[in-house]
Design an enzyme around this catalytic site. Sequence first.
Site, PDB file in Angstrom:
ATOM      1  CB  CYS A  81     -83.784  44.930 -30.919  1.00 34.08           C
ATOM      2  SG  CYS A  81     -84.409  43.559 -29.929  1.00 34.08           S
TER       3      CYS A  81
ATOM      4  CB  CYS B 237     -85.425  46.676 -23.368  1.00 28.81           C
ATOM      5  SG  CYS B 237     -85.697  44.938 -23.792  1.00 28.81           S
TER       6      CYS B 237
ATOM      7  CB  CYS C 264     -82.268  48.651 -25.067  1.00 30.51           C
ATOM      8  SG  CYS C 264     -81.029  47.916 -26.156  1.00 30.51           S
TER       9      CYS C 264
ATOM     10  CB  CYS D  57     -69.502  38.782 -23.828  1.00 32.25           C
ATOM     11  SG  CYS D  57     -68.749  38.227 -22.309  1.00 32.25           S
TER      12      CYS D  57
ATOM     13  CB  CYS E 102     -70.217  34.862 -22.940  1.00 28.68           C
ATOM     14  SG  CYS E 102     -71.833  35.298 -22.244  1.00 28.68           S
TER      15      CYS E 102
ATOM     16  CB  CYS F  83     -73.890  35.014 -18.021  1.00 26.47           C
ATOM     17  SG  CYS F  83     -73.527  36.770 -17.790  1.00 26.47           S
TER      18      CYS F  83
ATOM     19  NE  ARG G 254     -68.339  39.881 -16.435  1.00 23.00           N
ATOM     20  CZ  ARG G 254     -69.001  38.773 -16.759  1.00 23.00           C
ATOM     21  NH1 ARG G 254     -70.210  38.836 -17.233  1.00 23.00           N
ATOM     22  NH2 ARG G 254     -68.426  37.597 -16.622  1.00 23.00           N
TER      23      ARG G 254
HETATM   24  N1  SAM Z   1     -80.983  41.255 -27.005  1.00 26.38           N
HETATM   25  C1  SAM Z   1     -80.461  40.390 -26.032  1.00 26.38           C
HETATM   26  C2  SAM Z   1     -81.218  40.419 -24.730  1.00 26.38           C
HETATM   27  O1  SAM Z   1     -81.846  41.411 -24.430  1.00 26.38           O
HETATM   28  O2  SAM Z   1     -81.171  39.416 -24.021  1.00 26.38           O
HETATM   29  C3  SAM Z   1     -78.996  40.581 -25.757  1.00 26.38           C
HETATM   30  C4  SAM Z   1     -78.378  41.969 -25.650  1.00 26.38           C
HETATM   31  S1  SAM Z   1     -78.979  43.040 -24.373  1.00 26.38           S
HETATM   32  C5  SAM Z   1     -78.268  44.549 -24.903  1.00 26.38           C
HETATM   33  C6  SAM Z   1     -78.131  42.508 -22.903  1.00 26.38           C
HETATM   34  C7  SAM Z   1     -78.340  43.271 -21.633  1.00 26.38           C
HETATM   35  O3  SAM Z   1     -77.596  44.470 -21.631  1.00 26.38           O
HETATM   36  C8  SAM Z   1     -79.723  43.691 -21.255  1.00 26.38           C
HETATM   37  O4  SAM Z   1     -80.501  42.668 -20.740  1.00 26.38           O
HETATM   38  C9  SAM Z   1     -79.452  44.763 -20.202  1.00 26.38           C
HETATM   39  O5  SAM Z   1     -79.390  44.171 -18.907  1.00 26.38           O
HETATM   40  C10 SAM Z   1     -78.081  45.306 -20.601  1.00 26.38           C
HETATM   41  N2  SAM Z   1     -78.208  46.683 -21.107  1.00 26.38           N
HETATM   42  C11 SAM Z   1     -78.685  47.048 -22.321  1.00 26.38           C
HETATM   43  N3  SAM Z   1     -78.703  48.395 -22.440  1.00 26.38           N
HETATM   44  C12 SAM Z   1     -78.228  48.904 -21.292  1.00 26.38           C
HETATM   45  C13 SAM Z   1     -78.024  50.227 -20.794  1.00 26.38           C
HETATM   46  N4  SAM Z   1     -78.324  51.305 -21.513  1.00 26.38           N
HETATM   47  N5  SAM Z   1     -77.508  50.386 -19.555  1.00 26.38           N
HETATM   48  C14 SAM Z   1     -77.206  49.295 -18.798  1.00 26.38           C
HETATM   49  N6  SAM Z   1     -77.392  48.026 -19.211  1.00 26.38           N
HETATM   50  C15 SAM Z   1     -77.904  47.816 -20.433  1.00 26.38           C
HETATM   51 FE1  SF4 Z   2     -83.442  44.146 -27.906  1.00 31.36          FE
HETATM   52 FE2  SF4 Z   2     -82.040  45.824 -26.415  1.00 31.36          FE
HETATM   53 FE3  SF4 Z   2     -84.104  44.535 -25.355  1.00 31.36          FE
HETATM   54 FE4  SF4 Z   2     -81.853  43.150 -25.990  1.00 31.36          FE
HETATM   55  S1  SF4 Z   2     -82.044  44.740 -24.443  1.00 31.36           S
HETATM   56  S2  SF4 Z   2     -83.994  42.581 -26.411  1.00 31.36           S
HETATM   57  S3  SF4 Z   2     -81.203  44.328 -27.812  1.00 31.36           S
HETATM   58  S4  SF4 Z   2     -84.204  46.063 -27.021  1.00 31.36           S
END
Ligand code: SAM
Ligand code: SF4
Length: 329
Positions: free
Chosen positions: A67, A71, A74, A113, A144, A204, A276
């Site tokens: 990606c 973040c 992530c 989801c 979802c 959501c 949730r």
């Molecule tokens: N890429 C898309 C986005 O960011 O909207 C969808 C997938 S992203 C993985 C969805 C959510 O998962 C993130 O916004 C975050 O809140 C949660 N998430 C991701 N990694 C995480 C982690 N290591 N621990 C807890 N929540 C996490």
């Molecule tokens: Fe990409 Fe992870 Fe951020 Fe979603 S949460 S936008 S998958 S880096």
Amino acid sequence: MNAPATFDAANTSDAPIRHDWTREEVMALFEKPFMDLVFEAGRVHRIYHDPNKVQLSQLISIKTGGCAEDCGYCSQSAKHKKTTGLEATKLMEVERVIDAAKKAKAGGASRYCMGAAWTSPKDRDMDTIVAMVEGVKDLGMETCMTLGMLSDCQTKKLKDAGLDYYNHNVDTSEEFYGEIITTRTYQERIDTLNRVREAGINVCSGGIVGMGERVEDRAGMLQTLANLDQHPDSVPINMLVAVPGTPLEHVERLDPLEFVRTIAVARIMMPKAEVRLSAGRQEMTEEAQALCFLAGASSIFYGEQLLTTPNPENNKDMALFSKLGLSPA
Ligand code: SAM
Ligand code: SF4
Ligand code: DTB
């Protein structure tokens, strides 16, 4: 509905739906004595929800890793690939997603989801995405998707396909956001949520706690969500899964009781929403999870995998449900 005596949908005026929360009011909730807070959240919960039922949503990663966003929490950001070692995959084939959804349904999940590690979907992928939504809906499951930011045209395609929910998290407070993500703005997230809402898809949206934020930031996150024109229909509250190789790997763990407080405040501020208990259950004790249900959590992610990290096995969750007298909604 066959509701127990404790579930009194008539008294909704005792838990008004508000969109004008001030930061001081939210902080005052966080600062309540724990027992008073959880009791109040439980009271509100029982007005709108059956306290002995918990909805089960199951996740699948339809496109993992690589990606372009940064973040900090992530595992799927290309920026952390060297240290996480996570290999990127292509978008899954529709049939494989439907087969996995069938298994999730057989296991007891009612919502499927589907998540993709994208900044936003590519138009060329939309036909595949639409086929996934239609195929999973045909199984009789709620659908979802979480695909990042959406254009108007993509949002309409998802609505026309029959998508029930779109997940897009604000993640934290506006003030703390820049410490965690620099590649897209808080406002861009809100814009996507508004677009989804205007298209008539259920929203959501929630966030993550335990990223080193202050209690004011947890309050700010919930304030943003509750002050949207309409409350999100589902509010996932994730406890950070500290993935090795991500910038947040070594952040100090949040006291699970602070997590329970966050659930309780979310429940009080957004009385009708599905709150949730999301990522982080693998490291949570049964006692902490029970407190979350008492404090108003009405849903969990179910199934042994979240997106890239593990989640409790079904039989472990069902054993906990049995001990607590909970049943899947
Ligand atoms: N890429 C898309 C986005 O960011 O909207 C969808 C997938 S992203 C993985 C969805 C959510 O998962 C993130 O916004 C975050 O809140 C949660 N998430 C991701 N990694 C995480 C982690 N290591 N621990 C807890 N929540 C996490
Ligand atoms: Fe990409 Fe992870 Fe951020 Fe979603 S949460 S936008 S998958 S880096
Ligand atoms: C949400 O709020 N949490 C889910 C879902 N929405 C997409 C994702 C949790 C991901 C946890 C880390 C992982 O497995 O990669």
